[in-house]
Design an enzyme around this catalytic site. Sequence first.
Site, PDB file in Angstrom:
ATOM      1  N   ARG A   2      -1.750  12.162   9.071  1.00  0.00           N
ATOM      2  CA  ARG A   2      -3.438  11.753   9.289  1.00  0.00           C
ATOM      3  C   ARG A   2      -3.105  10.982  10.700  1.00  0.00           C
ATOM      4  O   ARG A   2      -2.213  10.029  10.949  1.00  0.00           O
ATOM      5  CB  ARG A   2      -3.422  10.563   8.253  1.00  0.00           C
ATOM      6  CG  ARG A   2      -3.393  11.186   6.835  1.00  0.00           C
ATOM      7  CD  ARG A   2      -4.070   9.876   5.925  1.00  0.00           C
ATOM      8  NE  ARG A   2      -3.311   9.773   4.699  1.00  0.00           N
ATOM      9  CZ  ARG A   2      -3.590   8.650   3.873  1.00  0.00           C
ATOM     10  NH1 ARG A   2      -4.528   7.773   4.412  1.00  0.00           N
ATOM     11  NH2 ARG A   2      -3.252   8.630   2.709  1.00  0.00           N
ATOM     12  N   ARG A   6      -8.672   3.847   9.748  1.00  0.00           N
ATOM     13  CA  ARG A   6      -9.101   2.741   9.870  1.00  0.00           C
ATOM     14  C   ARG A   6      -8.458   1.708  11.060  1.00  0.00           C
ATOM     15  O   ARG A   6      -8.693   0.809  11.415  1.00  0.00           O
ATOM     16  CB  ARG A   6      -8.883   1.941   8.640  1.00  0.00           C
ATOM     17  CG  ARG A   6      -9.880   2.323   7.480  1.00  0.00           C
ATOM     18  CD  ARG A   6      -9.259   1.880   6.025  1.00  0.00           C
ATOM     19  NE  ARG A   6      -8.123   2.465   5.824  1.00  0.00           N
ATOM     20  CZ  ARG A   6      -7.680   2.559   4.439  1.00  0.00           C
ATOM     21  NH1 ARG A   6      -8.118   1.605   3.491  1.00  0.00           N
ATOM     22  NH2 ARG A   6      -6.509   3.066   4.049  1.00  0.00           N
ATOM     23  N   ARG A  15     -17.499   5.397   9.907  1.00  0.00           N
ATOM     24  CA  ARG A  15     -17.290   5.429   8.365  1.00  0.00           C
ATOM     25  C   ARG A  15     -18.582   4.607   7.979  1.00  0.00           C
ATOM     26  O   ARG A  15     -19.134   5.001   7.111  1.00  0.00           O
ATOM     27  CB  ARG A  15     -15.862   4.864   8.085  1.00  0.00           C
ATOM     28  CG  ARG A  15     -15.847   5.051   6.465  1.00  0.00           C
ATOM     29  CD  ARG A  15     -14.435   4.734   6.136  1.00  0.00           C
ATOM     30  NE  ARG A  15     -14.660   3.409   5.511  1.00  0.00           N
ATOM     31  CZ  ARG A  15     -13.867   3.013   4.634  1.00  0.00           C
ATOM     32  NH1 ARG A  15     -12.743   3.588   4.187  1.00  0.00           N
ATOM     33  NH2 ARG A  15     -14.046   1.570   3.866  1.00  0.00           N
ATOM     34  N   ASP A  52      -9.915  15.367   2.998  1.00  0.00           N
ATOM     35  CA  ASP A  52      -9.198  14.795   1.986  1.00  0.00           C
ATOM     36  C   ASP A  52      -8.628  15.678   1.283  1.00  0.00           C
ATOM     37  O   ASP A  52      -9.480  16.773   1.050  1.00  0.00           O
ATOM     38  CB  ASP A  52      -9.599  13.499   1.360  1.00  0.00           C
ATOM     39  CG  ASP A  52      -8.459  12.881   0.948  1.00  0.00           C
ATOM     40  OD1 ASP A  52      -7.953  11.737   1.484  1.00  0.00           O
ATOM     41  OD2 ASP A  52      -8.067  12.999  -0.398  1.00  0.00           O
ATOM     42  N   TYR A 128      -2.893  13.635  -8.776  1.00  0.00           N
ATOM     43  CA  TYR A 128      -4.021  12.703  -8.845  1.00  0.00           C
ATOM     44  C   TYR A 128      -4.856  13.360 -10.078  1.00  0.00           C
ATOM     45  O   TYR A 128      -5.832  12.323 -10.618  1.00  0.00           O
ATOM     46  CB  TYR A 128      -4.853  12.796  -7.373  1.00  0.00           C
ATOM     47  CG  TYR A 128      -3.941  12.197  -6.572  1.00  0.00           C
ATOM     48  CD1 TYR A 128      -4.023  10.605  -6.272  1.00  0.00           C
ATOM     49  CD2 TYR A 128      -3.167  12.662  -5.443  1.00  0.00           C
ATOM     50  CE1 TYR A 128      -3.280  10.134  -5.437  1.00  0.00           C
ATOM     51  CE2 TYR A 128      -2.327  12.223  -4.653  1.00  0.00           C
ATOM     52  CZ  TYR A 128      -2.505  10.804  -4.516  1.00  0.00           C
ATOM     53  OH  TYR A 128      -1.640  10.158  -3.448  1.00  0.00           O
TER      54      TYR A 128
HETATM   55  C1  LIG Z   1      -1.980  11.927  -0.979  1.00  0.00           C
HETATM   56  C2  LIG Z   1      -3.044  12.315   0.159  1.00  0.00           C
HETATM   57  C3  LIG Z   1      -4.450  11.821   0.296  1.00  0.00           C
HETATM   58  N1  LIG Z   1      -4.903  12.316   1.141  1.00  0.00           N
HETATM   59  C4  LIG Z   1      -4.176  12.962   2.066  1.00  0.00           C
HETATM   60  C5  LIG Z   1      -2.837  12.831   1.287  1.00  0.00           C
HETATM   61  C6  LIG Z   1      -1.581  13.705   1.969  1.00  0.00           C
HETATM   62  C7  LIG Z   1      -0.829  12.964   2.870  1.00  0.00           C
HETATM   63  C8  LIG Z   1      -0.391  11.612   2.729  1.00  0.00           C
HETATM   64  O1  LIG Z   1       0.523  11.495   1.652  1.00  0.00           O
HETATM   65  O2  LIG Z   1      -0.958  10.574   3.317  1.00  0.00           O
HETATM   66  C9  LIG Z   1      -4.156  13.702   3.373  1.00  0.00           C
HETATM   67  C10 LIG Z   1      -5.258  13.242   4.187  1.00  0.00           C
HETATM   68  N2  LIG Z   1      -6.115  12.317   4.005  1.00  0.00           N
HETATM   69  C11 LIG Z   1      -6.807  12.132   5.151  1.00  0.00           C
HETATM   70  C12 LIG Z   1      -6.625  13.381   6.358  1.00  0.00           C
HETATM   71  C13 LIG Z   1      -7.410  13.351   7.427  1.00  0.00           C
HETATM   72  C14 LIG Z   1      -6.200  13.586   8.624  1.00  0.00           C
HETATM   73  C15 LIG Z   1      -6.851  12.815   9.794  1.00  0.00           C
HETATM   74  O3  LIG Z   1      -8.028  13.020  10.325  1.00  0.00           O
HETATM   75  O4  LIG Z   1      -5.882  12.200  10.156  1.00  0.00           O
HETATM   76  C16 LIG Z   1      -5.386  13.926   5.419  1.00  0.00           C
HETATM   77  C17 LIG Z   1      -4.540  15.045   6.060  1.00  0.00           C
HETATM   78  C18 LIG Z   1      -8.024  11.035   5.400  1.00  0.00           C
HETATM   79  C19 LIG Z   1      -8.020  10.056   4.657  1.00  0.00           C
HETATM   80  N3  LIG Z   1      -7.946   9.752   3.480  1.00  0.00           N
HETATM   81  C20 LIG Z   1      -7.940   8.676   2.827  1.00  0.00           C
HETATM   82  C21 LIG Z   1      -8.277   7.815   4.135  1.00  0.00           C
HETATM   83  C22 LIG Z   1      -8.525   6.316   4.259  1.00  0.00           C
HETATM   84  C23 LIG Z   1      -9.885   6.038   3.747  1.00  0.00           C
HETATM   85  C24 LIG Z   1     -10.667   4.998   4.329  1.00  0.00           C
HETATM   86  O5  LIG Z   1     -11.539   5.218   5.404  1.00  0.00           O
HETATM   87  O6  LIG Z   1     -10.782   3.794   3.675  1.00  0.00           O
HETATM   88  C25 LIG Z   1      -8.296   8.823   5.335  1.00  0.00           C
HETATM   89  C26 LIG Z   1      -8.519   8.164   6.682  1.00  0.00           C
HETATM   90  C27 LIG Z   1      -8.004   7.941   1.601  1.00  0.00           C
HETATM   91  C28 LIG Z   1      -6.926   8.534   0.598  1.00  0.00           C
HETATM   92  N4  LIG Z   1      -6.745   9.508   0.355  1.00  0.00           N
HETATM   93  C29 LIG Z   1      -5.558   9.812  -0.551  1.00  0.00           C
HETATM   94  C30 LIG Z   1      -5.186   8.574  -0.892  1.00  0.00           C
HETATM   95  C31 LIG Z   1      -4.301   8.125  -1.843  1.00  0.00           C
HETATM   96  C32 LIG Z   1      -6.087   7.397  -0.242  1.00  0.00           C
HETATM   97  C33 LIG Z   1      -6.417   6.178  -0.361  1.00  0.00           C
HETATM   98  C34 LIG Z   1      -5.305   5.543   0.607  1.00  0.00           C
HETATM   99  C35 LIG Z   1      -5.718   4.816   1.729  1.00  0.00           C
HETATM  100  O7  LIG Z   1      -6.879   4.078   1.359  1.00  0.00           O
HETATM  101  O8  LIG Z   1      -5.201   4.608   2.703  1.00  0.00           O
HETATM  102  C36 LIG Z   1      -5.043  11.242  -0.872  1.00  0.00           C
END
Ligand SMILES: Cc1c2[nH]c(c1CCC(=O)O)Cc1[nH]c(c(CCC(=O)O)c1C)Cc1[nH]c(c(CCC(=O)O)c1C)Cc1[nH]c(c(C)c1CCC(=O)O)C2
Length: 321
Positions: A2, A6, A15, A52, A128
């Site tokens: 990622r 944020r 967002r 995601d 999940y």
């Molecule tokens: C397990 C997993 C998820 N999502 C993802 C994984 C595998 C990689 C890892 O282990 O990090 C993968 C992912 N999630 C996201 C990307 C986009 C890539 C990018 O633009 O950088 C990618 C490649 C955006 C995201 N996915 C998420 C965010 C944060 C959301 C927000 O804006 O609040 C982003 C930018 C949310 C998300 N999505 C997921 C969770 C558990 C969460 C909540 C955790 C958190 O709040 O930080 C599931």
Amino acid sequence: MRQAGRYLPEYRATRSEAGSFLDLCYNPDLACEVTLQPLRRYDFDAAILFSDILVIPQALGQHLAFKQGEGPQLEAIRDASGLGILNVDHIHDTLGPVYETVAKLSASIPSHTSLIGFAGAPWTVATYMVEGKGSKDFANIRRFAYGDPDGFSRLIEILVEATTQYLLKQVEAGAECIQLFETWGGVLSENGFERWVIEPTKKIVANLKAVHPDLPVIGFPRGAGLHLIDFKQKTGVDAVGLDSGVPLKWVAKKLQPLGPVQGNLDPMYLITGGDEMIDETRRILDVLRDGPFIFNLGHGITPETSPENVGKLVDFIRNYR
Ligand SMILES: Cc1c2[nH]c(c1CCC(=O)O)Cc1[nH]c(c(CCC(=O)O)c1C)Cc1[nH]c(c(CCC(=O)O)c1C)Cc1[nH]c(c(C)c1CCC(=O)O)C2
């Protein structure tokens, strides 16, 4: 990994314009915008699609919500009797906007930047789906997988099929490389890892390569430890992502001769910064520089990251000799 998120004020602004995190994932103009934001600041060599891994369960028919501060929430499928709600036939109705984002990105990123598409690997997405949220012990999914392997393999098969179709569409829309995120592979037993991580990943890679033989595929089996060699050799992935815990001299000796590796700075160093961040980065580059290597983090960037430290890290790497 990622790279959007944020830690960037411009991400937080986009967002809130989108409404919610999921609204952002399904809004091609805004999802394209947040993918481009880190590139504008840091000119990374690759962009990763903003979406995601959990859009797949949602497209299959499982209810998904992201609650502020709580992460993802799904209606948990605890056993094979719950699989009836899942339907592979209409996933593109939900996922269409993601393909549109890829096409927009393909047209708007600089020509020297590679475009990475991605999906979660089946086991990780299933965690999940079965737990209903993030988990610490993965007790429900291990109980399902170990107690009813045939029923559980139906879930994995559904995910293999949906993920293959999803990734093929991303490639058609312009993704040049694919990364499979296996964030929770490390919680499985030896046999479990073989059956629920290696086997499904191998099928997805074979399905993708049957259509696009030259498509590069990166696997990121976080926490896989000594399984990394087997993972590389058996799944057919071209490159392997390393989490921050993998010992690098071992990688240089055993894994890098088998193909490119990617990693593995602990993202926490981007919060602490300073000489410690630079010293740790130098160590990684020194150990892996003689083989095929892509510098990356060992896991996704965190919201507390200082954007300034990311800039310092990139400058150091670009000037490293
Ligand atoms: C397990 C997993 C998820 N999502 C993802 C994984 C595998 C990689 C890892 O282990 O990090 C993968 C992912 N999630 C996201 C990307 C986009 C890539 C990018 O633009 O950088 C990618 C490649 C955006 C995201 N996915 C998420 C965010 C944060 C959301 C927000 O804006 O609040 C982003 C930018 C949310 C998300 N999505 C997921 C969770 C558990 C969460 C909540 C955790 C958190 O709040 O930080 C599931």
